[in-house]
Structure formats: C-alpha cells, structure tokens
Design an enzyme around this catalytic site. Structure first.
Site, PDB file in Angstrom:
ATOM      1  N   VAL A  30     -64.422  20.390 -48.883  1.00 43.65           N
ATOM      2  CA  VAL A  30     -64.077  18.980 -48.679  1.00 43.65           C
ATOM      3  C   VAL A  30     -63.636  18.800 -47.233  1.00 43.65           C
ATOM      4  O   VAL A  30     -62.661  19.424 -46.788  1.00 43.65           O
ATOM      5  CB  VAL A  30     -62.950  18.535 -49.627  1.00 43.65           C
ATOM      6  CG1 VAL A  30     -62.612  17.060 -49.391  1.00 43.65           C
ATOM      7  CG2 VAL A  30     -63.329  18.774 -51.080  1.00 43.65           C
ATOM      8  N   PHE A  82     -60.378  22.869 -48.752  1.00 44.20           N
ATOM      9  CA  PHE A  82     -60.078  21.682 -47.956  1.00 44.20           C
ATOM     10  C   PHE A  82     -60.047  22.018 -46.471  1.00 44.20           C
ATOM     11  O   PHE A  82     -59.450  23.011 -46.048  1.00 44.20           O
ATOM     12  CB  PHE A  82     -58.725  21.091 -48.353  1.00 44.20           C
ATOM     13  CG  PHE A  82     -58.774  20.239 -49.585  1.00 44.20           C
ATOM     14  CD1 PHE A  82     -59.022  18.880 -49.497  1.00 44.20           C
ATOM     15  CD2 PHE A  82     -58.565  20.803 -50.830  1.00 44.20           C
ATOM     16  CE1 PHE A  82     -59.064  18.096 -50.638  1.00 44.20           C
ATOM     17  CE2 PHE A  82     -58.604  20.025 -51.983  1.00 44.20           C
ATOM     18  CZ  PHE A  82     -58.850  18.667 -51.886  1.00 44.20           C
ATOM     19  N   ASP A  83     -60.661  21.163 -45.678  1.00 40.03           N
ATOM     20  CA  ASP A  83     -60.434  21.130 -44.248  1.00 40.03           C
ATOM     21  C   ASP A  83     -59.026  20.574 -44.019  1.00 40.03           C
ATOM     22  O   ASP A  83     -58.430  19.982 -44.931  1.00 40.03           O
ATOM     23  CB  ASP A  83     -61.498  20.239 -43.605  1.00 40.03           C
ATOM     24  CG  ASP A  83     -61.270  20.005 -42.135  1.00 40.03           C
ATOM     25  OD1 ASP A  83     -61.032  20.980 -41.399  1.00 40.03           O
ATOM     26  OD2 ASP A  83     -61.324  18.836 -41.711  1.00 40.03           O
ATOM     27  N   LEU A  84     -58.491  20.732 -42.810  1.00 39.89           N
ATOM     28  CA  LEU A  84     -57.143  20.215 -42.516  1.00 39.89           C
ATOM     29  C   LEU A  84     -57.199  18.972 -41.641  1.00 39.89           C
ATOM     30  O   LEU A  84     -56.889  17.866 -42.096  1.00 39.89           O
ATOM     31  CB  LEU A  84     -56.312  21.316 -41.843  1.00 39.89           C
ATOM     32  CG  LEU A  84     -54.899  20.922 -41.388  1.00 39.89           C
ATOM     33  CD1 LEU A  84     -54.064  20.404 -42.559  1.00 39.89           C
ATOM     34  CD2 LEU A  84     -54.218  22.110 -40.708  1.00 39.89           C
ATOM     35  N   ASP A  85     -57.607  19.128 -40.383  1.00 38.35           N
ATOM     36  CA  ASP A  85     -57.612  18.008 -39.441  1.00 38.35           C
ATOM     37  C   ASP A  85     -58.607  16.939 -39.866  1.00 38.35           C
ATOM     38  O   ASP A  85     -59.800  17.217 -40.022  1.00 38.35           O
ATOM     39  CB  ASP A  85     -57.970  18.497 -38.038  1.00 38.35           C
ATOM     40  CG  ASP A  85     -56.887  19.369 -37.418  1.00 38.35           C
ATOM     41  OD1 ASP A  85     -55.756  19.346 -37.922  1.00 38.35           O
ATOM     42  OD2 ASP A  85     -57.183  20.063 -36.421  1.00 38.35           O
TER      43      ASP A  85
END
Length: 214
Positions: free
Chosen positions: A162, A9-12
């Site tokens: 993602v 997963f990406d965060l921002d």
C-alpha cells in the site's frame, strides 16, 4: 476475513506527510554544497523515490561521492529535526487499529532509512501496529527490500503493498505481489492507475472497508 497474509505499508505520503522536513533537509544539503535550492511547491516530486535518485535529478550531478555527501548533509538535519516536521494523515491511527484488530499482520516498507522510520512511528505512537520495519539506503531500492522480505519469509504470496507513488506499485509487481494506491499522499491518480494497482483508495476509511472485504 481478508485473505492478505501481510499488508505492507509505505510511510511517506501514506501514513504521514513529511513534506516540510524533507524539503528543508534537501535544501539544507543543497545549500551546503552551493546548489540552487528547490521550490517547496514542487516537493511532491521528491517524496517517494530513493534520495540518491532525487539528488542526481535535482543537481544533475552523477559523481557517486558527491551524491553521498549530499545525502549525508541531508541526514544531519533530517535526523536532528526534519523527521519530526511531519504530519499524520487523519484517519490513519484508526485504520491501522482496525486492520490489526481484524487479525491482519502489518509491516512497513519504506525507502527511508529504517532508524528514521522507527523514530517517526514512535513519534506518532504507531510502532506497535507493525511486526517489522524494512528501510532503504543508498543503492537499495524498494523492489529489493520486498524481495528480501519474501526471501526471509516475512511476506508471502498474498501480501499487498500500500503506497502513494508509482514506485510502491512497481516494486510490488516486480515481486509478484498485488498493490494498492492511496490518493491522500503525493502521487496523482494518473500516476498510480498507470501501474494497474488492485485498488486506489480515496481515504483511510475506504481502505479499511475494502481490505477487510477483499
């Protein structure tokens, strides 16, 4: 059971919306060095890419030392209060919980520095969902982070990235991995679909439903 060996997963723009903290911290750095501040309405353009790329484009400055100084000023404010000027997207905690309960290993791969990312996960009580956190830094791009994770054996060939921006999709594809885009963040459908992701999700419920059947 979904066949992905890891979900990256990406965060921002994917788990939380950092717009306020990032915009204020960018403008803090710009003002420190006499540059014109950016309009908050256009902050989406600067959420996702590495900071050094953003500051070069915003200011037109190419001098490495000046860019590093801008980043340092940004991080002063961001590390103090900017990281907490952040909003968790609705449905994200439930989605992560459902994926974990289904037995899917989760990892975080963000252009943000790892210590900042860990503080944000802790802020929202999400840290226990992730087996590892890969963070970026000056001169380190997301595709390089994924390549390192592959070399370390932390992600396998069936991993799925993602994220909400084209950089997330292209970083995965450069490493031979599949990717999925999300539409609740800062990238448009057109930006994401131009990179041919495996999926484009409209909400976290759809993400869970599709990935558990993928």
């Amino acid at each position: 059971m979904a066949h992905h060996d890891t979900l990256l997963f990406d965060l921002d723009g994917t788990l939380s919306d950092p717009a306020v903290g990032i915009c204020r911290s960018i403008n803090h750095a710009l003002a420190r060095f006499g540059h014109a501040e950016i309009d908050p309405a256009g902050i989406s353009a600067w959420i996702g890419p590495p900071l050094e790329q953003s500051f070069r484009q915003i200011t037109g400055v190419q001098d490495d030392a000046h860019v590093r100084a801008l980043i340092s000023a940004y991080r002063e404010r961001y590390g103090d209060i900017g990281y907490a000027e952040n909003t968790l997207y609705p449905g994200i905690p439930e989605a992560l919980q459902a994926l974990r309960e289904a037995g899917l290993p989760l990892g975080l791969c963000t252009s943000k520095r790892a210590d900042f990312a860990q503080r944000i996960l802790a802020l929202f009580g999400l840290q226990d969902h992730f087996g590892f956190v890969s963070g970026g830094d000056i001169g380190r791009e997301k595709w390089q982070q994924i390549a390192e994770l592959k070399a370390q054996g932390r992600v396998g060939p069936q991993a799925l990235m993602v994220g909400d921006r084209a950089v997330d999709i292209t970083a995965a594809h450069r490493n031979g991995l599949a990717a999925a885009g999300v539409l609740w963040g800062h990238g448009s459908r057109e930006e994401l679909q131009a990179q041919r992701p495996r999926h484009v999700f409209t909400d976290p419920d759809e993400l869970v439903r599709v990935l558990l059947a993928d």
